[in-house]
Design an enzyme around this catalytic site. Structure first.
Site, PDB file in Angstrom:
ATOM      1  N   ASN A  42       0.564  -1.288   0.326  1.00 43.67           N
ATOM      2  CA  ASN A  42      -0.180  -0.028   0.186  1.00 43.67           C
ATOM      3  C   ASN A  42       0.971   1.083   0.371  1.00 43.67           C
ATOM      4  OD1 ASN A  42       0.707  -1.016   2.602  1.00 43.67           O
ATOM      5  ND2 ASN A  42      -0.933   0.881   3.971  1.00 43.67           N
ATOM      6  N   ILE A  43       0.755   2.066  -0.549  1.00 42.44           N
ATOM      7  CA  ILE A  43       1.187   3.508  -0.551  1.00 42.44           C
ATOM      8  C   ILE A  43       0.480   4.853  -0.721  1.00 42.44           C
ATOM      9  CG2 ILE A  43       2.627   5.015  -2.655  1.00 42.44           C
ATOM     10  CD1 ILE A  43       2.803   2.212  -3.484  1.00 42.44           C
ATOM     11  N   GLU A  44       0.311   5.477   0.708  1.00 40.84           N
ATOM     12  CA  GLU A  44      -0.537   5.890   0.419  1.00 40.84           C
ATOM     13  C   GLU A  44       0.019   7.447   0.396  1.00 40.84           C
ATOM     14  OE1 GLU A  44      -1.730   6.012   5.169  1.00 40.84           O
ATOM     15  OE2 GLU A  44      -1.965   4.477   4.762  1.00 40.84           O
ATOM     16  N   CYS A  53      -4.160   0.529  -2.102  1.00 36.96           N
ATOM     17  CA  CYS A  53      -3.768  -0.941  -1.874  1.00 36.96           C
ATOM     18  C   CYS A  53      -2.792  -1.738  -2.660  1.00 36.96           C
ATOM     19  CB  CYS A  53      -5.092  -1.492  -1.814  1.00 36.96           C
ATOM     20  SG  CYS A  53      -6.190  -0.655  -0.615  1.00 36.96           S
ATOM     21  N   GLU A  55      -3.157  -4.665  -2.786  1.00 35.61           N
ATOM     22  CA  GLU A  55      -3.521  -5.751  -3.861  1.00 35.61           C
ATOM     23  C   GLU A  55      -3.929  -5.017  -5.538  1.00 35.61           C
ATOM     24  OE1 GLU A  55      -4.581  -4.917  -1.073  1.00 35.61           O
ATOM     25  OE2 GLU A  55      -5.922  -6.397  -0.232  1.00 35.61           O
ATOM     26  N   CYS A  90      -9.686  -5.405   0.237  1.00 33.49           N
ATOM     27  CA  CYS A  90     -10.686  -4.195   0.741  1.00 33.49           C
ATOM     28  C   CYS A  90     -12.177  -3.915  -0.609  1.00 33.49           C
ATOM     29  CB  CYS A  90     -10.888  -2.407   0.355  1.00 33.49           C
ATOM     30  SG  CYS A  90     -10.210  -1.854  -1.250  1.00 33.49           S
ATOM     31  N   CYS A  93     -10.722  -3.667  -3.731  1.00 29.84           N
ATOM     32  CA  CYS A  93      -9.508  -4.495  -4.647  1.00 29.84           C
ATOM     33  C   CYS A  93     -10.400  -5.869  -4.739  1.00 29.84           C
ATOM     34  CB  CYS A  93      -9.065  -4.479  -3.593  1.00 29.84           C
ATOM     35  SG  CYS A  93      -7.724  -3.223  -3.614  1.00 29.84           S
TER      36      CYS A  93
END
Ligand code: THU
Length: 134
Positions: A42-44, A53, A55, A90, A93
């Site tokens: 995940n990359i915020e 996310c 995935e 989620c 995804c």
């Protein structure tokens, strides 16, 4: 590749998670039908909405490299600084999986010591898919 090995790759990918806001780290390892494995984390983002996310990172890496047939996905997630625990994907995804994966696609959820294997229909029944648009 067995599912334990795939989960180990997801756990390794989790180390690259960039999650300074949620402090929830996720890694994913996507096994393609050609035997290749695509990993993701995940990359915020400070503006939140661009967050992606683990995935989808893995799926979009594969698809953008011309690989779009998939066998299985392992997901490893949990709070920062803690060992991974059970982490389900989620809804967004799941919808991406419904676009690219067939009924034989398997999700490997849990940890490398204790995981379960699920079908896409188990986690996304009554999916809206491209069949509806034909
Ligand atoms: N997240 C994932 O990467 N995959 C999941 O299956 C659940 C949630 C991420 C998104 C966000 O960076 C953080 O976990 C908290 O929601």
């Amino acid at each position: 590749m067995d599912y334990k090995e795939l989960m180990e790759k997801a756990e390794k990918a989790r180390e690259f998670s960039y999650a300074p806001y949620s402090h929830f780290n996720v890694g994913a390892a996507l096994l393609a039908k050609n035997g290749k494995v695509f990993t993701g984390c995940n990359i915020e983002n400070a503006t939140f909405t661009p967050t992606v996310c683990a995935e989808r990172t893995a799926f979009f890496k594969a698809i953008s490299e011309g690989v779009s047939k998939f066998e299985a996905l392992a997901i490893s997630g949990g709070k920062e600084g803690e060992p991974p625990s059970f982490c389900a994907p989620c809804g967004v995804c799941r919808q991406v999986m419904a676009e690219f994966c067939d009924e034989n696609f398997k999700l490997v959820l849990g940890t490398k010591e204790n995981f379960g294997v699920y079908g896409l229909n188990d986690i996304l029944p009554f999916a809206f898919t491209k069949k509806e648009l034909k």
